[in-house]
Design an enzyme around this catalytic site. Structure first.
Site, PDB file in Angstrom:
ATOM      1  N   PHE A   1       0.821  -1.212   0.000  1.00 56.91           N
ATOM      2  CA  PHE A   1       0.000   0.000   0.000  1.00 56.91           C
ATOM      3  C   PHE A   1       0.856   1.263   0.000  1.00 56.91           C
ATOM      4  O   PHE A   1       0.580   2.208  -0.722  1.00 56.91           O
ATOM      5  CB  PHE A   1      -0.943   0.000   1.207  1.00 56.91           C
ATOM      6  CG  PHE A   1      -2.062  -0.991   1.077  1.00 56.91           C
ATOM      7  CD1 PHE A   1      -3.102  -0.762   0.183  1.00 56.91           C
ATOM      8  CD2 PHE A   1      -2.092  -2.151   1.845  1.00 56.91           C
ATOM      9  CE1 PHE A   1      -4.143  -1.666   0.047  1.00 56.91           C
ATOM     10  CE2 PHE A   1      -3.133  -3.062   1.711  1.00 56.91           C
ATOM     11  CZ  PHE A   1      -4.161  -2.818   0.815  1.00 56.91           C
TER      12      PHE A   1
ATOM     13  N   GLU B   1     -10.287 -13.500  12.053  1.00 51.85           N
ATOM     14  CA  GLU B   1     -10.821 -13.865  10.737  1.00 51.85           C
ATOM     15  C   GLU B   1     -10.474 -15.300  10.362  1.00 51.85           C
ATOM     16  O   GLU B   1     -11.321 -16.051   9.866  1.00 51.85           O
ATOM     17  CB  GLU B   1     -10.287 -12.877   9.676  1.00 51.85           C
ATOM     18  CG  GLU B   1     -10.988 -11.526   9.767  1.00 51.85           C
ATOM     19  CD  GLU B   1     -10.254 -10.370   9.097  1.00 51.85           C
ATOM     20  OE1 GLU B   1     -10.904  -9.344   8.847  1.00 51.85           O
ATOM     21  OE2 GLU B   1      -9.043 -10.475   8.838  1.00 51.85           O
TER      22      GLU B   1
END
Lengths: 457, 457
Positions: free
Chosen positions: B21, B181
């Protein structure tokens, strides 16, 4: 061979070896039969091999052509899927030995369907495999994709023109359907998909060479379609070299013997091998125990009912079986698998194995894509090529793909790739980019140890 | 450092390390600047890390979150993408050393943006990594997916109840967003996706254990949301063990020290490590050459303008930088990358580096999914959970995915998985299923050689 206390195992036990077209079709055909089916396969997925070249060139993701076999058979309660590499079939004791991560399992059978397929053949030169992977498994396709992409990446960094040229030369050995498809797709990748993404090299200058020892492209499709495919490939810039036999392969290139007997060298980093097939070694295992013979490609010369002589309860189907007039294609395996399953079902109802009708192959035709918008097809006496053949190829492969969701995602991948030339699956893993050196290093240490041990003994 | 004959290289040279990113945002922000950008990255793709857990659990294919960086930057003519592992930064001579398959490259810079990210930290116990892979790369995700699926496959074949139990126990170490998750998705895989596909085992009996040394789940999200996530996970059957510190990990399980100081053992074949991060070793490389310090996680303690003390032309952004109030999330890297690019642009127009405004992080909030239809989110003072948070999570991640085609295929994968619980990407390669033993064998030989050499010297 009944087991105490178990009702299920009192049923007729069918073992199916392999989860390809033959094994999967046979298992599904036994859905309503009063049998217990155990499918033992080397992979957890059913591989839709005809689209493997699209994984190797980044058009579709591997998941699209590799659904887990146990998902496909989830609702077939009489079938169990087992992961394992079958290493031996004991015909006398009617059982199959398989291995998984150091554990050995023995599975008894009443009927056996062997559909273990074929691997790539290097015609006795197995050391070629390291430098020129075949196109038989997901592993092969992912390895080739990484090598193709990595060659471009290395060329972008290289300051040495000779090394750059070697890295940007891609050789495909074998001009059958897979070779033609790979050569066409590598050319499209270089000319369209990757165009303009590098700054130091021009991907469109990459050379793609398609070689074959035979004098024609796509020999089983006949001269007319072969010439058509050849013309199309040449228009795309693929160099086609026929009557060219590969005599050596190493890390940096290949040695080729032309039809006039002269030898020459092609410097190329990336080599794809699609020149021949060799049936599963289980064929040799059978030949050692029965009256059955194997041919040069290791395929089992079965009886007209696909059974092994002296063992009417043991069938060999698909790429592993040598049957006159049956090509090594999905249809041969599908029809063979269905035939074997039906024979088992008939005999459970009292039919006599000695009175089986011989297996008859129904030729549904064959086709191969050359590039986007272009394919060749042969259906009975009808031969056609170009855009219509390409559309027919597309539709047919979509219909045969397992599962609605896969059809949709594949259609989407195709739409994007064929219209925009972009491809969604071109990544390489870090292991593929760097770790090969670690394995090479380890192999060298291991070789050195073996040498030392030899010297010491 | 101008080169003869080249006009391009006379321009201001920016080197960006990393394609995550931070690096990608910085490079894109320099699109219209009069500079030459060279992005050197260890992978050929930009990894959308927040969805990595969906690759590890078969929901989406790796291609969906790993678009080739050079495709993204195709039209940005002032940017070149180079594959390579950066091994050294020479601050005095303003150049970066990178390696690719035995070749070493030196790249000079005028400005440098270091965004090399972070790997998993095992807090000094690096040997845990082999048994408990992290969740930082495509390699990690594919390896974990193979281990999870392979454990079920091995259990289906095993006749030993203790071994079966070990194979069906999955431990996730670290209850941050990734751990939550992963635990939730392994539970859904076992309870829904795989349900009914095995005959010998019942996949729904699998145990999923989520461990953390801290006393809470998702500590940065606060107590309320942490408890909410915990309750949801427990309802799904995930066992949550807090105040539990892992003291050892081996092939067959882990050793845990509870808050009362007692030790206990969990037998489990599959371990996921998501307990801590460790910044790129390039941080240490910088600290050895400048006045900059690194923190315990190896992150660089940069100045308020993200630069290295004494080197205003060298920026560190993203997970590699230790900046008060900036979390190790995508937003921190994106904003840091943009800030550094803007500083370079301003100075090309004559701004004084000494007068830079300090970097200010704008908190857009954070969220984590727990299961399908359930997530927790925190946006400023607003905290919410459940279905609405899950929908928000979905939309946000879809928006941030690169490329229209990827948004569509990912949306399709999600629709299918969340409505039908089926998953399209559960295959494992043959190498993953079998070849690990070959590497283990080679590693053993290599270790033996080293021992012998030590004994001899």
């Amino acid at each position: 061979m009944s087991h105490p206390g178990a009702t299920a195992t009192d049923r007729h036990k069918v073992v199916v070896i392999g989860s390809g077209f033959g094994g999967l079709t046979a298992t599904k055909a036994l859905k309503r039969a009063d049998v217990d089916v155990k499918m033992i396969a080397k992979t957890t997925h059913h591989l839709f091999q005809p689209l493997l070249y699209q994984v190797a060139t980044g058009i579709i993701s591997s998941g699209e052509i590799a659904p887990p076999t146990r998902m496909i058979l989830r609702k077939q309660r009489n079938a169990q899927v087992l992961l394992g590499d079958v290493t031996h079939i004991d015909l006398a004791n009617q059982c199959v030995t398989s291995e998984l991560l150091g554990h050995t399992y023995v599975t008894p059978y009443d009927s056996l369907i062997i559909a273990a397929g074929a691997g790539q053949s290097y015609f006795g030169n197995d050391h070629f495999a390291e430098y020129a992977p075949g196109m038989k498994s997901i592993d092969d396709a992912l390895e080739l994709r990484a090598r193709i992409m990595s060659a471009f990446e290395q060329a972008e960094r290289s300051g040495d023109p000779a090394r750059r040229e070697k890295l940007l030369t891609f050789t495909v050995v074998g001009a059958g359907p897979t070779g033609v498809e790979m050569a066409g797709q590598i050319a499209e990748l270089a000319d369209h998909t990757l165009k303009g993404t590098f700054r130091h090299i021009d991907s469109t200058t990459a050379r793609v060479i398609l070689l074959d020892a035979a004098p024609a492209v796509l020999p089983p499709m006949g001269e007319k379609l072969g010439k058509k495919a050849q013309a199309r490939l040449e228009k795309m810039g693929v160099e086609i070299q026929l009557g060219a036999m590969v005599t050596d392969v190493d890390r940096n290139g290949i040695t080729v013997k032309d039809s006039d007997g002269s030898l020459r060298r092609i410097e190329c980093a990336t080599k794809v091998w699609s020149a021949g097939v060799s049936a599963s070694p289980l064929g040799r295992d059978l030949a050692a125990q029965s009256d059955v013979e194997i041919d040069r490609a290791g395929r089992v010369k079965v009886l007209p009912d696909l059974s092994v002589p002296g063992h009417p309860n043991v069938f060999v189907v698909g790429d592993m079986a040598a049957v006159e007039g049956v090509p090594g294609m999905a249809q041969g395996a599908i029809q063979g698998g269905k035939y074997a399953a039906n024979a088992i079902k008939a005999e459970l109802k009292g039919a006599d194995p000695a009175e089986r009708e011989p297996f008859q192959y129904f030729d549904k035709g064959s086709m191969a894509t050359v590039s986007r918008f272009s394919a060749v097809a042969k259906i009975g006496p009808v031969e056609f090529g170009g855009f219509i053949a390409w559309l027919a190829w597309l539709m047919l492969h979509l219909v045969y793909l397992v599962g609605f969701r896969r059809k949709i995602t594949t259609l989407l991948s195709w739409t994007v790739t064929f219209l925009s030339t972009s491809r969604g699956n071109l990544y390489i893993t870090e292991q593929q980019a760097y770790a090969r050196t670690r394995i090479e290093e380890l192999e060298e240490i291991a070789a050195a140890v073996q040498d030392t041990e030899k010297a010491a003994s």
